[in-house]
Design a protein around this motif. Structure first.
Motif, PDB file in Angstrom:
ATOM      1  N   ALA A  87       0.825  -1.212   0.000  1.00 14.99           N
ATOM      2  CA  ALA A  87       0.000   0.000   0.000  1.00 14.99           C
ATOM      3  C   ALA A  87       0.857   1.259   0.000  1.00 14.99           C
ATOM      4  N   ILE A  88       2.079   1.139   0.499  1.00 10.71           N
ATOM      5  CA  ILE A  88       3.015   2.272   0.502  1.00 10.71           C
ATOM      6  C   ILE A  88       3.755   2.369  -0.825  1.00 10.71           C
ATOM      7  N   THR A  89       4.299   1.243  -1.271  1.00 13.47           N
ATOM      8  CA  THR A  89       5.216   1.285  -2.408  1.00 13.47           C
ATOM      9  C   THR A  89       4.520   1.282  -3.762  1.00 13.47           C
ATOM     10  N   HIS A  90       3.429   0.559  -3.913  1.00  9.82           N
ATOM     11  CA  HIS A  90       2.809   0.433  -5.233  1.00  9.82           C
ATOM     12  C   HIS A  90       2.348   1.770  -5.814  1.00  9.82           C
ATOM     13  N   PRO A  91       1.657   2.622  -5.050  1.00  9.82           N
ATOM     14  CA  PRO A  91       1.281   3.924  -5.625  1.00  9.82           C
ATOM     15  C   PRO A  91       2.496   4.760  -6.026  1.00  9.82           C
ATOM     16  N   ALA A  92       3.557   4.686  -5.233  1.00  9.57           N
ATOM     17  CA  ALA A  92       4.764   5.451  -5.557  1.00  9.57           C
ATOM     18  C   ALA A  92       5.417   4.933  -6.829  1.00  9.57           C
ATOM     19  N   ILE A  93       5.436   3.613  -6.994  1.00  9.53           N
ATOM     20  CA  ILE A  93       6.021   3.019  -8.202  1.00  9.53           C
ATOM     21  C   ILE A  93       5.206   3.398  -9.430  1.00  9.53           C
ATOM     22  N   ARG A  94       3.881   3.315  -9.319  1.00 11.82           N
ATOM     23  CA  ARG A  94       3.021   3.660 -10.447  1.00 11.82           C
ATOM     24  C   ARG A  94       3.189   5.121 -10.852  1.00 11.82           C
ATOM     25  N   ALA A  95       3.248   5.993  -9.861  1.00 13.15           N
ATOM     26  CA  ALA A  95       3.406   7.419 -10.155  1.00 13.15           C
ATOM     27  C   ALA A  95       4.749   7.684 -10.830  1.00 13.15           C
ATOM     28  N   ALA A  96       5.802   7.023 -10.347  1.00 15.66           N
ATOM     29  CA  ALA A  96       7.127   7.219 -10.936  1.00 15.66           C
ATOM     30  C   ALA A  96       7.162   6.727 -12.378  1.00 15.66           C
ATOM     31  N   LEU A  97       6.564   5.575 -12.630  1.00 10.42           N
ATOM     32  CA  LEU A  97       6.534   5.034 -13.996  1.00 10.42           C
ATOM     33  C   LEU A  97       5.761   5.954 -14.934  1.00 10.42           C
ATOM     34  N   GLU A  98       4.602   6.415 -14.489  1.00 10.77           N
ATOM     35  CA  GLU A  98       3.800   7.280 -15.347  1.00 10.77           C
ATOM     36  C   GLU A  98       4.542   8.580 -15.659  1.00 10.77           C
ATOM     37  N   ALA A  99       5.179   9.170 -14.644  1.00 13.90           N
ATOM     38  CA  ALA A  99       5.901  10.423 -14.866  1.00 13.90           C
ATOM     39  C   ALA A  99       7.044  10.220 -15.855  1.00 13.90           C
ATOM     40  N   GLN A 100       7.798   9.117 -15.708  1.00 18.95           N
ATOM     41  CA  GLN A 100       8.900   8.841 -16.633  1.00 18.95           C
ATOM     42  C   GLN A 100       8.386   8.688 -18.058  1.00 18.95           C
ATOM     43  N   CYS A 101       7.288   7.970 -18.213  1.00 18.14           N
ATOM     44  CA  CYS A 101       6.767   7.719 -19.556  1.00 18.14           C
ATOM     45  C   CYS A 101       6.229   8.994 -20.199  1.00 18.14           C
ATOM     46  N   ARG A 102       5.509   9.798 -19.437  1.00 18.86           N
ATOM     47  CA  ARG A 102       4.921  11.011 -20.010  1.00 18.86           C
ATOM     48  C   ARG A 102       5.997  12.033 -20.370  1.00 18.86           C
ATOM     49  N   GLY A 124      -5.278  -1.179 -12.074  1.00 21.13           N
ATOM     50  CA  GLY A 124      -4.156  -0.620 -11.334  1.00 21.13           C
ATOM     51  C   GLY A 124      -3.369   0.402 -12.127  1.00 21.13           C
ATOM     52  N   TYR A 125      -3.385   0.264 -13.449  1.00 19.25           N
ATOM     53  CA  TYR A 125      -2.610   1.159 -14.320  1.00 19.25           C
ATOM     54  C   TYR A 125      -3.521   1.725 -15.412  1.00 19.25           C
ATOM     55  N   PRO A 126      -4.481   2.573 -15.047  1.00 15.08           N
ATOM     56  CA  PRO A 126      -5.444   3.073 -16.032  1.00 15.08           C
ATOM     57  C   PRO A 126      -4.838   3.987 -17.089  1.00 15.08           C
ATOM     58  N   TRP A 127      -3.602   4.456 -16.876  1.00 13.12           N
ATOM     59  CA  TRP A 127      -2.967   5.369 -17.822  1.00 13.12           C
ATOM     60  C   TRP A 127      -2.240   4.649 -18.958  1.00 13.12           C
ATOM     61  N   LEU A 128      -2.251   3.328 -18.952  1.00 12.78           N
ATOM     62  CA  LEU A 128      -1.662   2.590 -20.065  1.00 12.78           C
ATOM     63  C   LEU A 128      -2.613   2.640 -21.263  1.00 12.78           C
ATOM     64  N   ASP A 129      -2.078   2.995 -22.430  1.00 11.59           N
ATOM     65  CA  ASP A 129      -2.895   3.049 -23.637  1.00 11.59           C
ATOM     66  C   ASP A 129      -3.065   1.674 -24.280  1.00 11.59           C
ATOM     67  N   ARG A 130      -2.028   0.854 -24.204  1.00 10.84           N
ATOM     68  CA  ARG A 130      -2.081  -0.508 -24.732  1.00 10.84           C
ATOM     69  C   ARG A 130      -1.221  -1.394 -23.836  1.00 10.84           C
ATOM     70  N   ILE A 131      -1.493  -2.689 -23.889  1.00 11.73           N
ATOM     71  CA  ILE A 131      -0.700  -3.656 -23.133  1.00 11.73           C
ATOM     72  C   ILE A 131      -0.130  -4.683 -24.104  1.00 11.73           C
ATOM     73  N   LEU A 132       1.180  -4.831 -24.040  1.00 13.12           N
ATOM     74  CA  LEU A 132       1.903  -5.811 -24.845  1.00 13.12           C
ATOM     75  C   LEU A 132       2.336  -6.951 -23.930  1.00 13.12           C
ATOM     76  N   VAL A 133       1.908  -8.149 -24.239  1.00 12.28           N
ATOM     77  CA  VAL A 133       2.270  -9.326 -23.452  1.00 12.28           C
ATOM     78  C   VAL A 133       3.256 -10.165 -24.246  1.00 12.28           C
ATOM     79  N   VAL A 134       4.377 -10.506 -23.610  1.00 13.67           N
ATOM     80  CA  VAL A 134       5.298 -11.473 -24.206  1.00 13.67           C
ATOM     81  C   VAL A 134       5.037 -12.801 -23.510  1.00 13.67           C
ATOM     82  N   ASP A 135       4.806 -13.818 -24.315  1.00 14.19           N
ATOM     83  CA  ASP A 135       4.345 -15.097 -23.795  1.00 14.19           C
ATOM     84  C   ASP A 135       5.265 -16.219 -24.250  1.00 14.19           C
TER      85      ASP A 135
END
Length: 215
Positions: A87-102, A124-135
Motif C-alpha cells: 500500500a506504501i510502495t505500489h502507488p509510488a512506483i506507479r506514479a514514478a513510472l507514469e511520470a517517466q513515460c509522459r 491498477g494502471y489506467p494510464w496505459l494506452d495498450r498492453i503488450l504481453v510477451v508469452d
C-alpha cells in the motif's frame, strides 16, 4: 513528450528483457518497474519515510538505506505486513513510472511491468494506452529458468506458479509476442510493433492527423 504509453508484461523467463533491449535500440524510452521499485525507497524518498513509520527504524541499515533482506523476511512471514508495504510502495512506483513515460523524449514510451496482472492490470494502471504481453509456453519457461538461474525443475515450477497464470496475462493483451524460439526471431516482431506504435503515437499527437476532416 510521449503521446502513447505501452505496458509490457510477461511471465518469468518469457523474454521481457529481450524485447525491451530491442525497443531501446530503436530509441524508445523504457521505464522499468523493478528500477522504480528501488528508486522510490532511496533515502529522502517519501515512501521510505512511510515504511520506517510503519515498520520502525530497524528496517534501515546503518547508512540509512532500506535493509531489503530484513524487510523481506518480515513481510513474507506476515501477509498483513506485506499488504501494508504494498500500500506504501505500489502507488509510488506507479506514479514514478507514469511520470517517466509522459516525460520521455520518444513519441511513445514503454512501461515494463513484470507483475502487471498481479498488480491489478488495467485497473491498477489506467494510464496505459495498450498492453503488450510477451508469452512463452510453460515448458519453455521451465527450461530457460533452469538454464539461466541454475535451479532445478521443482524450483522452476514453483517460481512460475507463484505468478499470475498465462491466461490471466493473455486476457490483458492488446498485442502479443510469442517468444518460444531463438531471440533473433524477435527482431521482425519488434520492428512491426515499433511501426504500429509510432503511427498510433503520431495520431495521438496534437499535430497528428487522426481526424480525416482535418487539413
Amino acid at each position: 513528450m510521449s503521446n502513447l504509453i505501452i505496458g509490457l508484461t510477461g511471465g518469468v523467463a518469457s523474454g521481457k528483457s529481450e524485447l525491451t533491449r530491442r525497443f531501446e535500440a530503436l530509441g524508445v524510452h523504457v521505464a522499468d518497474a523493478d528500477v522504480a521499485a528501488r528508486e522510490v525507497v532511496e533515502p529522502g524518498q517519501p515512501a521510505l519515510a512511510a515504511i520506517v513509520r510503519e515498520f520502525g527504524p530497524g528496517v534501515l541499515q546503518p547508512d540509512g538505506r532500506l535493509d531489503r533482506r530484513q524487510l523481506r523476511e518480515r513481510i513474507f512471514a506476515d501477509p498483513a505486513a506485506r499488504r501494508t508495504l504494498e500500500a506504501i510502495t505500489h502507488p509510488a512506483i506507479r506514479a514514478a513510472l507514469e511520470a517517466q513515460c509522459r516525460q520521455a523524449p520518444s513519441p511513445y514510451a514503454i512501461a515494463a511491468i513484470p507483475l502487471l496482472a498481479e498488480a491489478g492490470g488495467r485497473v491498477g494502471y489506467p494510464w496505459l494506452d495498450r498492453i503488450l504481453v510477451v508469452d512463452a509456453p510453460e515448458a519453455v519457461q521451465h527450461a530457460r529458468l533452469m538454464r539461466r538461474d541454475g535451479v532445478d525443475e521443482a524450483l522452476a515450477g514453483r517460481m512460475i506458479a507463484a505468478q499470475a497464470s498465462r491466461q490471466e496475462r493473455l486476457a490483458l493483451a492488446d498485442d502479443l509476442v510469442v517468444n518460444d524460439g531463438e531471440p533473433s526471431h524477435l527482431d521482425a516482431m519488434v520492428a512491426e510493433l515499433h511501426a504500429r506504435y509510432s503511427a498510433l503515437a503520431g495520431a495521438a499527437s496534437p499535430d497528428g492527423n487522426a481526424d480525416p476532416l482535418r487539413p
